[in-house]
Design a protein around this motif. Sequence first.
Motif, PDB file in Angstrom:
ATOM      1  N   ILE B  39       0.848  -1.193   0.000  1.00 18.10           N
ATOM      2  CA  ILE B  39       0.000   0.000   0.000  1.00 18.10           C
ATOM      3  C   ILE B  39       0.882   1.241   0.000  1.00 18.10           C
ATOM      4  CG2 ILE B  39      -1.938  -1.130   1.165  1.00 18.10           C
ATOM      5  CD1 ILE B  39      -1.073   0.324   3.735  1.00 18.10           C
ATOM      6  N   GLY B  40       0.288   2.355  -0.347  1.00 17.39           N
ATOM      7  CA  GLY B  40       1.035   3.608  -0.354  1.00 17.39           C
ATOM      8  C   GLY B  40       0.324   4.611  -1.228  1.00 17.39           C
ATOM      9  N   PRO B  41       0.602   5.901  -1.029  1.00 14.63           N
ATOM     10  CA  PRO B  41      -0.085   6.921  -1.830  1.00 14.63           C
ATOM     11  C   PRO B  41       0.333   6.867  -3.303  1.00 14.63           C
ATOM     12  CG  PRO B  41       1.566   7.915  -0.396  1.00 14.63           C
ATOM     13  CD  PRO B  41       1.522   6.475  -0.043  1.00 14.63           C
ATOM     14  N   ASN B  42      -0.357   7.612  -4.142  1.00 16.01           N
ATOM     15  CA  ASN B  42       0.010   7.679  -5.560  1.00 16.01           C
ATOM     16  C   ASN B  42       1.448   8.165  -5.705  1.00 16.01           C
ATOM     17  OD1 ASN B  42      -2.461   6.850  -6.433  1.00 16.01           O
ATOM     18  ND2 ASN B  42      -3.277   8.930  -6.667  1.00 16.01           N
ATOM     19  N   GLY B  43       2.169   7.576  -6.626  1.00 18.58           N
ATOM     20  CA  GLY B  43       3.539   8.021  -6.872  1.00 18.58           C
ATOM     21  C   GLY B  43       4.517   7.551  -5.818  1.00 18.58           C
ATOM     22  N   SER B  44       4.114   6.557  -5.011  1.00 15.66           N
ATOM     23  CA  SER B  44       5.003   6.110  -3.944  1.00 15.66           C
ATOM     24  C   SER B  44       5.935   4.993  -4.415  1.00 15.66           C
ATOM     25  CB  SER B  44       4.175   5.631  -2.754  1.00 15.66           C
ATOM     26  OG  SER B  44       3.329   4.572  -3.165  1.00 15.66           O
ATOM     27  N   LEU B 198       3.268  -4.203   3.186  1.00 16.34           N
ATOM     28  CA  LEU B 198       4.436  -3.349   2.969  1.00 16.34           C
ATOM     29  C   LEU B 198       3.906  -1.951   2.667  1.00 16.34           C
ATOM     30  CD1 LEU B 198       7.566  -3.069   2.339  1.00 16.34           C
ATOM     31  CD2 LEU B 198       6.962  -3.551  -0.032  1.00 16.34           C
ATOM     32  N   CYS B 199       4.253  -0.987   3.523  1.00 19.49           N
ATOM     33  CA  CYS B 199       3.828   0.389   3.258  1.00 19.49           C
ATOM     34  C   CYS B 199       4.974   1.092   2.575  1.00 19.49           C
ATOM     35  CB  CYS B 199       3.485   1.151   4.531  1.00 19.49           C
ATOM     36  SG  CYS B 199       2.746   0.162   5.816  1.00 19.49           S
TER      37      CYS B 199
END
Lengths: 256, 240
Positions: B39-44, B198-199
């Motif tokens: 997971i993670g924000p856009n562009g991560s 996994l963040c």
Amino acid sequence: MIPPSFYAITLAIFAAAAAGLVGSFALMKRTVLAGDVISHIAIPGLGLALIWNINPLVGGATTLLIGTIIIWQLEKKTSLSSEAAIGVIFSSSVALGALLINSNEELIDALFGGFGILSYGEFTFGIVASMFVIATLLILRHKLIIGLFSEDLAVATKINTRILHLVFLLVFALTVLLGLRFLGALLAGSLIIIPASAARQFSHTLGMFLSLSMLIAVLSVGIGFAVASIYSLSTGPTIVMVAAVFFILSLARKTK
Amino acid sequence: MRHMPLVLDVQNLSVALGGHHALSNVSFGIEEGETLVIIGPNGSGKTVLLRTLLGMLPSTGKIEWNPSARIGYVPQKIEADRHLPISTINLLRAKAKILKFPDSDILHALHSVGLTTRIAQIPVGHLSGGEFQRALIAFALLGKPTILLFDEPTASIDKPGEEQIYELLHRLQDEYRLTAIVISHDLSFVYRHATKVLCLNKVNVCFGTPKEALDIHMLETLYGGPHKYFHHLHDHTHHS
């Protein structure tokens, strides 16, 4: 005694089948126009060949090969500047060709097809090259299909997409070379583009699309030769006009 | 504690794209049969990470696949050209021919994702979002992978379709005994199906089981400030 036109028509039909097949893949890959400009770089080659008094097709083949590799390199960068560079290279090669070829008659031949009687060597080369183009595409069709659907999936399927694209462009250039003789540099690309575009409107499956594209190209050449000889017209432009009629018919069908 | 062999071991992985650090010092491992959700924000760098694991991007650090791992990859929504006369069958057959799998694998892959041969003959550009996603999964399943890499499985699918894809994924994991790496924006999926999470935000923000790795603090660090994802977290605690 077999008339010389028999050889010309036979070769043209083989070349048309190859062009139809190349065109259907070019249309799906959306490289139709990038490929079409390749044909323009044949013109300075034809010009140099006329100056040095060698076979025009040898000159055309040489610059086509160079042009193909330049396009392949430039396409790597998808920036506007590389697209502009492709445009500049190919329009200036038309200009350079026109300057090199200083007889108007020969310039017309180079642009619209001609160059006298077909030699036995040219005939054999043409037939072999047409069959080579068709065989190469049929062998590579599985890789091409995945590649044009998704670059990512192609790479995940262990396909070398860069090399695959180069091979495709080379096959495309060879097909242009085949058309150069009877269609000329300006129209050589049209037998690749038009039948495929028409076939696309008529067909719903991949197999039908590929076969129909080849068939329409072959019919355009056959009917084109016949019409041109009956009405004493130039062969190349007549063939392209016949193909265009097929395309217009396909549009009419599509709107139904 | 289980001690399954590692299917994939990643240590200090860094990827630079166009002079920028797309990923820095990412480390994690995944055991056989696990479901790792990224997971993670856009562009991560989530998609960059998957593509790097597949060997599509140059990187530094260690990426060690178990030698017996066979990878199936389901990319993020492909903008299927509506005019392409290519059907699911065409694609599956092409892959089977290239990798020399028997034709019977094609039917098996279609069956596994619940696509009929009639739908498989429709040009891919004319399929619904759910059917298209199933076609991509069938393509990945061809060749009996041991690990499935899944980029945003439900990015272009409506809510009920989303649920079906998740269920399908779960069923396939059982049927094929698959290990899975899934990029998802859906935290409820993380809590229900992930064994590891996994963040990612260009660096490793967290890694571990959802329970130990994810708390509100972590999500705030990851997504920056109070966020709608808290609702998912909240919902989850109520429903389970």
